[in-house]
Write an enzyme that holds these catalytic residues in place. Structure first.
Site, mmCIF file in Angstrom:
data_model
loop_
_atom_site.group_PDB
_atom_site.id
_atom_site.type_symbol
_atom_site.label_atom_id
_atom_site.label_comp_id
_atom_site.label_asym_id
_atom_site.label_seq_id
_atom_site.Cartn_x
_atom_site.Cartn_y
_atom_site.Cartn_z
ATOM 1 N N GLU A 106 0.835 -1.202 0.000
ATOM 2 C CA GLU A 106 0.000 0.000 0.000
ATOM 3 C C GLU A 106 0.868 1.249 0.000
ATOM 4 O O GLU A 106 0.479 2.289 -0.499
ATOM 5 C CB GLU A 106 -0.950 0.032 1.216
ATOM 6 C CG GLU A 106 -1.824 1.296 1.176
ATOM 7 C CD GLU A 106 -2.761 1.466 2.346
ATOM 8 O OE1 GLU A 106 -2.349 1.220 3.486
ATOM 9 O OE2 GLU A 106 -3.925 1.844 2.087
ATOM 10 N N LEU A 130 0.910 -1.628 7.604
ATOM 11 C CA LEU A 130 0.350 -1.232 8.901
ATOM 12 C C LEU A 130 -1.016 -0.606 8.682
ATOM 13 O O LEU A 130 -1.161 0.600 8.534
ATOM 14 C CB LEU A 130 1.299 -0.262 9.609
ATOM 15 C CG LEU A 130 1.340 -0.378 11.132
ATOM 16 C CD1 LEU A 130 1.642 -1.814 11.578
ATOM 17 C CD2 LEU A 130 2.383 0.543 11.721
ATOM 18 N N ASP A 131 -2.035 -1.486 8.652
ATOM 19 C CA ASP A 131 -3.385 -1.014 8.359
ATOM 20 C C ASP A 131 -4.008 -0.390 9.612
ATOM 21 O O ASP A 131 -3.863 -0.920 10.714
ATOM 22 C CB ASP A 131 -4.244 -2.195 7.904
ATOM 23 C CG ASP A 131 -5.675 -1.777 7.675
ATOM 24 O OD1 ASP A 131 -5.926 -1.081 6.683
ATOM 25 O OD2 ASP A 131 -6.531 -2.088 8.531
HETATM 26 P P1 P6P Z 1 -13.240 4.995 8.116
HETATM 27 C C1 P6P Z 1 -8.029 2.323 8.335
HETATM 28 O O1 P6P Z 1 -7.744 3.659 7.895
HETATM 29 C C2 P6P Z 1 -8.815 1.642 7.215
HETATM 30 O O2 P6P Z 1 -8.031 1.561 6.066
HETATM 31 C C3 P6P Z 1 -9.294 0.269 7.661
HETATM 32 O O3 P6P Z 1 -8.398 -0.377 8.487
HETATM 33 C C4 P6P Z 1 -10.604 0.582 8.362
HETATM 34 O O4 P6P Z 1 -11.521 -0.498 8.315
HETATM 35 C C5 P6P Z 1 -11.125 1.777 7.551
HETATM 36 O O5 P6P Z 1 -9.988 2.394 6.940
HETATM 37 C C6 P6P Z 1 -11.793 2.812 8.421
HETATM 38 O O6 P6P Z 1 -12.271 3.828 7.547
HETATM 39 O O7 P6P Z 1 -13.659 5.755 6.886
HETATM 40 O O8 P6P Z 1 -14.420 4.294 8.777
HETATM 41 O O9 P6P Z 1 -12.416 5.783 9.091
#
Ligand code: P6P
Length: 342
Positions: A106, A130-131
């Protein structure tokens, strides 16, 4: 490696065997007669990278590696310092493994061929290093997600097509959850197993064998703040969940929300919205690996109409709406999407 845990004197007859991640990977390989050990070696290298990232994540509050790196990634997302560190660590471990001929991340605009001087490696690895990293500063669980494919190209540098494969072609997938403890959950399409890192011995130890998603649940996980931007089918499903008296749980880290869904049942979803019709989450290195785990654990993963794993990728960073978890709950969602959004 099989570790015998020596209990305190009072429980001398209570010796029990701990199965380490490395031992489990080797045992799984024995079930595949054609296995050469290359995938096992690659998985062990990912396990090593996970331990190092875990060490850095767990001290983020103490040293200056939290916070923004003052740059943006290919998606225009703010990059966190730990994102860069985790990305570099994973690339380094995969480069040194000798079993990987290319990576896509990513955090990288394009894929990166990895040249091995002594062999023609046959696997490519895609990952989100790092998600959920925006949660680092508030000490909320975050995760690493990875997907492993066999390369399609025959020789030389890997190509983009080696990465644009359907999720059904993954040979392995998994995630690392940096939470109250660090867990690694993976599948080689022989079921789903979870390992908890024991820092005292530096080993991931089997703690959640043969994870099975309950066929139904009472927890729905979605960012309800976007309700007015969702398609009618998703709105109808959210109304259904509220009418049924379900609990809403949303951590905002996909790995943490999907992990809870795997263990306790329920449904996690990120639909398309009026301003982002394909949603926010990435097909190749977020939805596909987690969809393989959910399906291998007996659950279901869909974009509202089609199986996530059957989607044909056209771009490295493409997004998709995603609904995954307990089979009966995803079926209910798909019925409402068909009724309202078809
Ligand atoms: P929102 C974290 O930024 C992420 O990529 C995912 O881990 C998570 O499910 C989602 O985005 C959260 O997005 O728009 O609800 O803040």
């Amino acid at each position: 490696m099989i570790i015998f845990y020596i209990c305190p004197a009072k429980d001398l007859n209570m010796q029990h065997k701990i199965i380490s991640l490395d031992e489990h990977i080797i045992q799984s390989q024995r079930n595949l007669p054609y296995a050469t050990g290359e995938l096992s070696s690659l998985l062990r290298d990912i396990g090593l990278a996970a331990k190092i990232v875990s060490r850095e994540v767990n001290k983020a509050g103490l040293v200056d590696i939290a916070g923004k790196a003052e740059t943006e990634n290919s998606s225009g997302d703010d990059v966190q310092k730990l994102d860069v560190l985790a990305n570099d660590l994973l690339i380094s471990c995969l480069r040194n493994s000798g079993e990987c001929c290319g990576i896509a991340s990513e955090e990288e605009d394009s894929y990166k061929p990895i040249k091995n001087s002594y062999k023609q490696a046959k696997y490519v690895v895609l990952f989100d290093p790092l998600d959920g990293s925006s949660n680092i500063d508030v000490n909320v669980s975050i995760g690493t997600i990875f997907a492993i494919y066999r390369r399609n190209s025959f020789q030389g540098d890997c190509t983009l097509d080696d990465f644009l494969q359907k999720g059904t072609d993954q040979v392995a997938a998994g995630y690392v959850l940096y939470g109250s403890s660090t867990m690694l959950v993976y599948t080689t399409k022989q079921g789903v197993n979870g390992f908890t890192l024991d820092p005292s011995i530096g080993e991931f130890c089997l703690s959640h064998p043969n994870i099975q998603v309950p066929k139904t649940g009472k927890v729905y996980s979605v960012n309800q703040a976007n309700y007015n931007k969702y398609p009618k089918g998703s709105q109808a499903y959210i109304n259904h969940c509220m009418e049924q008296g379900y609990t809403m749980r949303y951590i905002g880290s996909m790995v943490a929300d999907v992990h809870r869904t795997l263990i306790k049942g329920g449904i996690f979803f990120y639909p398309g919205t009026t301003n982002k019709p394909n949603g926010k989450l990435r097909l190749l290195y977020e939805c596909n690996p987690l969809a393989l785990l959910v399906e291998e654990a007996g659950g279901k993963a869909s974009n509202g109409q089609e199986r996530i794993l059957e989607l044909s990728p056209t771009e490295l960073h493409q997004r998709t709406p995603v609904f995954m978890g307990s089979e009966e709950m995803v079926n209910d969602l798909e019925r409402l999407v068909k009724e309202f959004d078809a």
